[in-house]
Design a protein around this motif. Structure first.
Motif, PDB file in Angstrom:
ATOM      1  N   GLU A 126       0.844  -1.210   0.000  1.00  0.00           N
ATOM      2  CA  GLU A 126       0.000   0.000   0.000  1.00  0.00           C
ATOM      3  C   GLU A 126       0.873   1.252   0.000  1.00  0.00           C
ATOM      4  O   GLU A 126       1.919   1.294   0.632  1.00  0.00           O
ATOM      5  CB  GLU A 126      -0.915  -0.020   1.233  1.00  0.00           C
ATOM      6  CG  GLU A 126      -1.869   1.148   1.345  1.00  0.00           C
ATOM      7  CD  GLU A 126      -2.884   1.227   0.195  1.00  0.00           C
ATOM      8  OE1 GLU A 126      -2.568   1.814  -0.866  1.00  0.00           O
ATOM      9  OE2 GLU A 126      -3.984   0.687   0.388  1.00  0.00           O
ATOM     10  N   ARG A 127       0.416   2.277  -0.726  1.00  0.00           N
ATOM     11  CA  ARG A 127       1.162   3.524  -0.788  1.00  0.00           C
ATOM     12  C   ARG A 127       0.424   4.607  -0.022  1.00  0.00           C
ATOM     13  O   ARG A 127      -0.785   4.718  -0.085  1.00  0.00           O
ATOM     14  CB  ARG A 127       1.425   3.936  -2.243  1.00  0.00           C
ATOM     15  CG  ARG A 127       0.391   4.828  -2.900  1.00  0.00           C
ATOM     16  CD  ARG A 127      -0.921   4.089  -3.186  1.00  0.00           C
ATOM     17  NE  ARG A 127      -1.923   4.909  -3.842  1.00  0.00           N
ATOM     18  CZ  ARG A 127      -2.731   5.762  -3.215  1.00  0.00           C
ATOM     19  NH1 ARG A 127      -2.661   5.951  -1.917  1.00  0.00           N
ATOM     20  NH2 ARG A 127      -3.630   6.430  -3.902  1.00  0.00           N
ATOM     21  N   SER A 128       1.190   5.427   0.726  1.00  0.00           N
ATOM     22  CA  SER A 128       0.626   6.547   1.463  1.00  0.00           C
ATOM     23  C   SER A 128       1.356   7.787   0.979  1.00  0.00           C
ATOM     24  O   SER A 128       2.573   7.880   1.093  1.00  0.00           O
ATOM     25  CB  SER A 128       0.815   6.338   2.962  1.00  0.00           C
ATOM     26  OG  SER A 128       0.261   5.078   3.335  1.00  0.00           O
TER      27      SER A 128
ATOM     28  N   LEU B  85     -12.404  10.370  -9.286  1.00  0.00           N
ATOM     29  CA  LEU B  85     -12.702  10.948  -7.964  1.00  0.00           C
ATOM     30  C   LEU B  85     -11.448  11.016  -7.091  1.00  0.00           C
ATOM     31  O   LEU B  85     -11.467  11.634  -6.036  1.00  0.00           O
ATOM     32  CB  LEU B  85     -13.799  10.150  -7.269  1.00  0.00           C
ATOM     33  CG  LEU B  85     -15.169  10.125  -7.968  1.00  0.00           C
ATOM     34  CD1 LEU B  85     -16.176   9.350  -7.109  1.00  0.00           C
ATOM     35  CD2 LEU B  85     -15.688  11.525  -8.243  1.00  0.00           C
ATOM     36  N   SER B  86     -10.363  10.368  -7.519  1.00  0.00           N
ATOM     37  CA  SER B  86      -9.011  10.524  -6.958  1.00  0.00           C
ATOM     38  C   SER B  86      -8.746   9.903  -5.599  1.00  0.00           C
ATOM     39  O   SER B  86      -7.780   9.179  -5.420  1.00  0.00           O
ATOM     40  CB  SER B  86      -8.588  12.004  -6.902  1.00  0.00           C
ATOM     41  OG  SER B  86      -8.383  12.510  -8.198  1.00  0.00           O
ATOM     42  N   ASP B  87      -9.548  10.223  -4.578  1.00  0.00           N
ATOM     43  CA  ASP B  87      -9.177   9.851  -3.207  1.00  0.00           C
ATOM     44  C   ASP B  87     -10.410  10.052  -2.332  1.00  0.00           C
ATOM     45  O   ASP B  87     -11.125  11.041  -2.515  1.00  0.00           O
ATOM     46  CB  ASP B  87      -8.032  10.778  -2.774  1.00  0.00           C
ATOM     47  CG  ASP B  87      -7.587  10.605  -1.344  1.00  0.00           C
ATOM     48  OD1 ASP B  87      -6.753   9.733  -1.088  1.00  0.00           O
ATOM     49  OD2 ASP B  87      -8.071  11.341  -0.475  1.00  0.00           O
TER      50      ASP B  87
ATOM     51  N   ALA C 121     -13.598   5.692 -10.333  1.00  0.00           N
ATOM     52  CA  ALA C 121     -13.526   5.762  -8.875  1.00  0.00           C
ATOM     53  C   ALA C 121     -13.114   4.406  -8.341  1.00  0.00           C
ATOM     54  O   ALA C 121     -13.291   3.396  -9.019  1.00  0.00           O
ATOM     55  CB  ALA C 121     -14.897   6.125  -8.303  1.00  0.00           C
ATOM     56  N   ASN C 122     -12.584   4.376  -7.130  1.00  0.00           N
ATOM     57  CA  ASN C 122     -12.442   3.081  -6.471  1.00  0.00           C
ATOM     58  C   ASN C 122     -13.603   2.931  -5.489  1.00  0.00           C
ATOM     59  O   ASN C 122     -14.437   3.835  -5.350  1.00  0.00           O
ATOM     60  CB  ASN C 122     -11.053   2.905  -5.832  1.00  0.00           C
ATOM     61  CG  ASN C 122     -10.806   3.814  -4.636  1.00  0.00           C
ATOM     62  OD1 ASN C 122     -11.740   4.277  -3.980  1.00  0.00           O
ATOM     63  ND2 ASN C 122      -9.540   4.059  -4.348  1.00  0.00           N
ATOM     64  N   SER C 123     -13.678   1.781  -4.838  1.00  0.00           N
ATOM     65  CA  SER C 123     -14.870   1.504  -4.024  1.00  0.00           C
ATOM     66  C   SER C 123     -14.978   2.458  -2.821  1.00  0.00           C
ATOM     67  O   SER C 123     -16.080   2.873  -2.455  1.00  0.00           O
ATOM     68  CB  SER C 123     -14.869   0.053  -3.559  1.00  0.00           C
ATOM     69  OG  SER C 123     -13.650  -0.244  -2.934  1.00  0.00           O
ATOM     70  N   HIS C 124     -13.840   2.857  -2.256  1.00  0.00           N
ATOM     71  CA  HIS C 124     -13.887   3.798  -1.118  1.00  0.00           C
ATOM     72  C   HIS C 124     -14.438   5.141  -1.577  1.00  0.00           C
ATOM     73  O   HIS C 124     -15.200   5.798  -0.855  1.00  0.00           O
ATOM     74  CB  HIS C 124     -12.486   4.023  -0.537  1.00  0.00           C
ATOM     75  CG  HIS C 124     -11.795   2.756  -0.149  1.00  0.00           C
ATOM     76  ND1 HIS C 124     -12.205   1.987   0.918  1.00  0.00           N
ATOM     77  CD2 HIS C 124     -10.739   2.114  -0.697  1.00  0.00           C
ATOM     78  CE1 HIS C 124     -11.422   0.924   1.009  1.00  0.00           C
ATOM     79  NE2 HIS C 124     -10.530   0.970   0.031  1.00  0.00           N
ATOM     80  N   GLU C 125     -14.032   5.542  -2.774  1.00  0.00           N
ATOM     81  CA  GLU C 125     -14.448   6.862  -3.265  1.00  0.00           C
ATOM     82  C   GLU C 125     -15.940   6.915  -3.572  1.00  0.00           C
ATOM     83  O   GLU C 125     -16.595   7.903  -3.239  1.00  0.00           O
ATOM     84  CB  GLU C 125     -13.615   7.231  -4.509  1.00  0.00           C
ATOM     85  CG  GLU C 125     -12.140   7.481  -4.179  1.00  0.00           C
ATOM     86  CD  GLU C 125     -11.158   7.190  -5.300  1.00  0.00           C
ATOM     87  OE1 GLU C 125      -9.945   7.131  -5.006  1.00  0.00           O
ATOM     88  OE2 GLU C 125     -11.587   7.004  -6.456  1.00  0.00           O
ATOM     89  N   ILE C 126     -16.496   5.877  -4.199  1.00  0.00           N
ATOM     90  CA  ILE C 126     -17.955   5.989  -4.461  1.00  0.00           C
ATOM     91  C   ILE C 126     -18.753   5.868  -3.172  1.00  0.00           C
ATOM     92  O   ILE C 126     -19.781   6.514  -3.032  1.00  0.00           O
ATOM     93  CB  ILE C 126     -18.555   5.059  -5.544  1.00  0.00           C
ATOM     94  CG1 ILE C 126     -18.347   3.606  -5.289  1.00  0.00           C
ATOM     95  CG2 ILE C 126     -18.201   5.469  -6.940  1.00  0.00           C
ATOM     96  CD1 ILE C 126     -19.314   2.787  -6.202  1.00  0.00           C
TER      97      ILE C 126
ATOM     98  N   ALA D  61      -2.092   2.263  -9.651  1.00  0.00           N
ATOM     99  CA  ALA D  61      -3.060   1.238 -10.084  1.00  0.00           C
ATOM    100  C   ALA D  61      -4.286   1.878 -10.745  1.00  0.00           C
ATOM    101  O   ALA D  61      -4.654   1.536 -11.873  1.00  0.00           O
ATOM    102  CB  ALA D  61      -3.487   0.372  -8.896  1.00  0.00           C
ATOM    103  N   GLY D  62      -4.892   2.820 -10.037  1.00  0.00           N
ATOM    104  CA  GLY D  62      -6.087   3.482 -10.576  1.00  0.00           C
ATOM    105  C   GLY D  62      -5.763   4.284 -11.834  1.00  0.00           C
ATOM    106  O   GLY D  62      -6.551   4.312 -12.792  1.00  0.00           O
ATOM    107  N   ASP D  63      -4.602   4.918 -11.851  1.00  0.00           N
ATOM    108  CA  ASP D  63      -4.204   5.756 -12.996  1.00  0.00           C
ATOM    109  C   ASP D  63      -4.022   4.903 -14.256  1.00  0.00           C
ATOM    110  O   ASP D  63      -4.403   5.296 -15.360  1.00  0.00           O
ATOM    111  CB  ASP D  63      -2.871   6.468 -12.713  1.00  0.00           C
ATOM    112  CG  ASP D  63      -2.879   7.251 -11.414  1.00  0.00           C
ATOM    113  OD1 ASP D  63      -3.972   7.642 -10.959  1.00  0.00           O
ATOM    114  OD2 ASP D  63      -1.781   7.457 -10.855  1.00  0.00           O
TER     115      ASP D  63
HETATM  116 MG   LIG Z   1      -6.640   5.846  -6.806  1.00  0.00          MG
END
Ligand SMILES: [Mg+2]
Ligand SMILES: Nc1ncnc2c1ncn2[C@@H]1O[C@H](COP(=O)(O)OP(=O)(O)OP(=O)(O)O)[C@@H](O)[C@H]1O
Length: 330
Positions: free
Chosen positions: A124-126, A187-189, A214-219, A276-278
């Protein structure tokens, strides 16, 4: 004739990447998995505590533009760097990938943006982002010919953090739609969604945005629900197409009543999830602008995302066109 397949707009950032353990994040008050915004002073402090690092051009939409070009698509980019060392790195790399990038750099301060990315043993990246020169991106940077000449304009929700970029987006979107093009955003983050929920929903509901990533957290954050299915039902009504990623569970693409479920690729080792999302968006938009089916778009997205997470850094070293051909997707 379209001048470009995709115009990407984003915060132009150089990533500074190092590994760390879990304790480092808690000791330094870094929210895991998030994009943490920092000022110049905190950037100095975190850098002094960071282990050996590597620098690599990044920026969410910059990574997407580079990915589209690697697939063989034509991509353009708007983003603001300064005329300094990191700005030269960013500009060199995006040009070397074949992306048209002509935004005028800043002379002097603030310096080019950087994100200190800490990668924990779980991959995971922070991120810890100092926006620097990005705060100067504004409507004067909109190149109307590129905005009206790209089949799809794609931008980051992250652009709501600097003060003027949203005006650049509204102007670009109006050029694009006037030319009959489509507009897309990520949605980015999830924290970014929390900051700008009302504005993002308005962009979607007003028709400024056609395609949402979007990822699942973002939606779930967007619709303030803990239920993925509930959020998916809502987003169907708010945009033409939504592509929602779910890490190792792959992704789900919805268009009206239609639902396309996409598998993630099998990976050997999860190294660094940055990008990953990009890269999913890169594969999807490459396919979409070639007129491919939603299933093909999703599979191309999974392929590119699956490659980038098996290496350090946000841009895959492989040629994505060749990888897609070998996988039988092109
Ligand atoms: Mg992302
Ligand atoms: N562990 C994994 N195994 C295989 N594929 C994965 C894995 N994690 C992510 N992916 C691929 O990457 C895509 C995007 O992942 P994810 O939903 O985590 O996006 P994200 O949270 O936006 O990523 P990022 O870290 O870039 O912000 C997924 O749809 C999937 O194709």
């Amino acid at each position: 004739m379209s001048q470009y397949d995709v115009l990407c707009i984003g915060n132009a950032i150089v990533d500074i990447i190092a590994q760390c353990d879990e304790a480092f994040l808690t000791d330094n008050g870094i929210i895991k998995g998030a994009m943490n915004l920092i000022d110049a002073e905190r950037a100095e402090l975190l850098y002094s505590r960071m282990g050996p690092a590597i620098e690599a051009s990044g920026g969410s939409a910059g990574n997407t533009a580079a990915g589209i070009a690697s697939f063989g698509g034509s991509a353009a980019y708007f983003g603001k760097v300064s005329r300094d060392h990191l700005g030269n790195i960013f500009t060199h790399d995006i040009h070397a990938q074949g992306v048209a990038f002509d935004t005028k750099p800043l002379d002097g301060t603030p310096p080019t943006a950087r994100s200190m990315i800490f990668v924990t043993p779980d991959g995971e990246r922070s991120m810890n982002t100092y926006l620097g020169a990005c705060v100067e991106l504004g409507p004067n940077d909109v190149e109307a010919d590129k905005a009206s000449g790209a089949k799809v304009t794609y931008f980051e929700g992250y652009l709501w953090d600097p003060p003027l970029a949203k005006e650049a987006i509204r102007l670009t979107a109006s050029h694009a739609h006037a030319a009959g093009r489509e507009v897309s955003m990520t949605l980015s983050d999830s924290f970014c969604v929390d900051r700008y929920r009302a504005e993002f929903l308005d962009l979607m509901r007003s028709g400024t945005i056609d395609i949402v990533f979007a990822n699942s957290h973002e939606i779930k954050s967007l619709y303030e629900t803990s239920s993925f299915d509930e959020a998916l039902a809502q987003i169907r009504k708010d945009c033409k197409i939504a592509a929602v990623t779910r890490s190792e569970k792959g992704s789900v693409i919805v268009r009206g009543d239609e639902t396309v479920v996409i598998k993630a690729t099998e990976i050997r080792e999860l190294v660094d999830t940055t990008g990953a999302g990009d890269l999913y968006a890169a594969g999807f938009l490459y396919g979409y602008t070639q007129g491919r089916s939603l299933k093909d778009c999703g599979d191309l997205g999974s392929l590119a995302a699956g490659l980038v997470i098996q290496q350090i850094g946000p841009r895959p070293r492989q040629n994505l066109k060749r990888e897609a051909e070998q996988a039988g997707l092109l």
